[in-house]
Scaffold this motif. Structure first.
Motif, short mmCIF file in Angstrom:
data_model
loop_
_atom_site.label_atom_id
_atom_site.label_comp_id
_atom_site.label_asym_id
_atom_site.label_seq_id
_atom_site.Cartn_x
_atom_site.Cartn_y
_atom_site.Cartn_z
N PRO A 42 84.08 27.58 18.58
CA PRO A 42 85.11 28.30 17.81
C PRO A 42 86.54 27.92 18.21
CG PRO A 42 83.55 29.86 18.78
CD PRO A 42 83.16 28.48 19.25
N TRP A 43 86.75 27.50 19.45
CA TRP A 43 88.09 27.12 19.93
C TRP A 43 88.32 25.61 19.85
CZ3 TRP A 43 84.35 29.51 22.92
CH2 TRP A 43 83.66 28.68 23.80
N GLY A 44 87.31 24.86 19.39
CA GLY A 44 87.47 23.41 19.26
C GLY A 44 87.77 22.77 20.61
N TYR A 45 88.88 22.05 20.66
CA TYR A 45 89.26 21.34 21.88
C TYR A 45 90.28 22.12 22.71
CZ TYR A 45 86.84 17.32 19.94
OH TYR A 45 85.87 16.48 19.44
N ASP A 46 90.64 23.34 22.28
CA ASP A 46 91.66 24.14 22.98
C ASP A 46 91.05 24.91 24.15
OD1 ASP A 46 93.73 25.70 23.86
OD2 ASP A 46 93.91 26.87 22.01
N GLU A 47 91.02 24.28 25.31
CA GLU A 47 90.40 24.91 26.46
C GLU A 47 91.25 26.01 27.10
OE1 GLU A 47 88.29 22.25 29.14
OE2 GLU A 47 88.19 20.77 27.53
#
Length: 166
Positions: free
Chosen positions: A17-22
Motif C-alpha cells: 500500500p505504501w509502494g516504495y515509500d519506506e
C-alpha cells in the motif's frame, strides 16, 4: 537434528500500500512487526533465515535478520537468488541495497543460471523445501505469494502470517 530454518515470502514494493515509500507509517509498523517476529523466532531456536531477495518484503526481512545478528551473532542469512540478474533492472539505490545485503549473507544460493518464466517460483519452492517455518507478509488473493503459501501447505510447513497494514 539440524538447525531450525525460517524463510520469508511476501509482496514486492509495487504491491504494498505504501509502494516504495519506506518512511510511510504503515511501512515502519510492518518492519517493526517483522523485526519482532524474527526476534521471537530466534529466541525459540531458529538459527538460519532465507530471503528471496526481491524488492519490498524480502529485503525488509533480510535487513531485520542482519540487524538482529548484531544481538544474536550465531544466526545466519541465506540469499536465495532466482537468477544472477535479479536486480539488474532495479533503480541504482535498490541495486546497491541488494548488493550490501548479499555481501553480508552467510550463503548465496543462485537457483537458476539464467532467467526463465518460472525462476521466481523455483526460488520459492527452494525456500519452502528447506524451511521449517515460512513467514508470510501478505494481503492479496493471487500471485507468487499465494502460490508459495499453497506450496507450503502442501509441504506441511508451519506458517506465520503477517498482515500488511492498509
Amino acid at each position: 537434528m539440524g538447525e531450525s530454518v525460517c524463510a520469508f515470502t511476501g509482496h514486492r514494493s509495487r504491491k504494498l500500500p505504501w509502494g516504495y515509500d519506506e518512511q510511510d507509517a504503515r511501512c515502519v509498523a510492518f518492519k517493526k512487526c517483522l523485526y519482532d517476529v524474527v526476534e521471537s523466532l530466534v529466541e525459540s531456536g531458529v538459527e538460519h533465515f532465507i530471503s528471496g531477495m526481491a524488492q519490498g518484503g524480502d529485503l525488509y526481512f533480510a535487513e531485520a535478520v542482519l540487524a538482529l545478528r548484531e544481538k544474536y551473532p550465531h544466526i545466519t542469512l541465506e540469499a536465495a537468488v532466482p537468477y544472477p540478474g535479479q536486480a539488474d533492472s532495479w533503480p541504482m539505490e535498490q541495486r546497491q541495497r541488494y548488493k550490501r545485503i548479499l555481501s553480508r549473507c552467510a550463503r548465496v544460493t543462485v537457483v537458476q543460471e539464467q532467467y526463465s518464466r518460472s525462476c521466481m517460483l523455483e526460488r520459492n519452492r527452494y525456500m519452502v523445501d528447506r524451511c521449517d517455518v515460512l513467514l508470510v507478509g501478505y494481503n492479496e488473493k493471487s500471485g507468487g505469494t499465494l502460490y508459495t503459501i499453497n506450496y507450503a501447505r502442501k509441504k506441511s510447513r508451519e506458517m506465520i502470517l503477517l498482515p500488511i497494514p492498509e
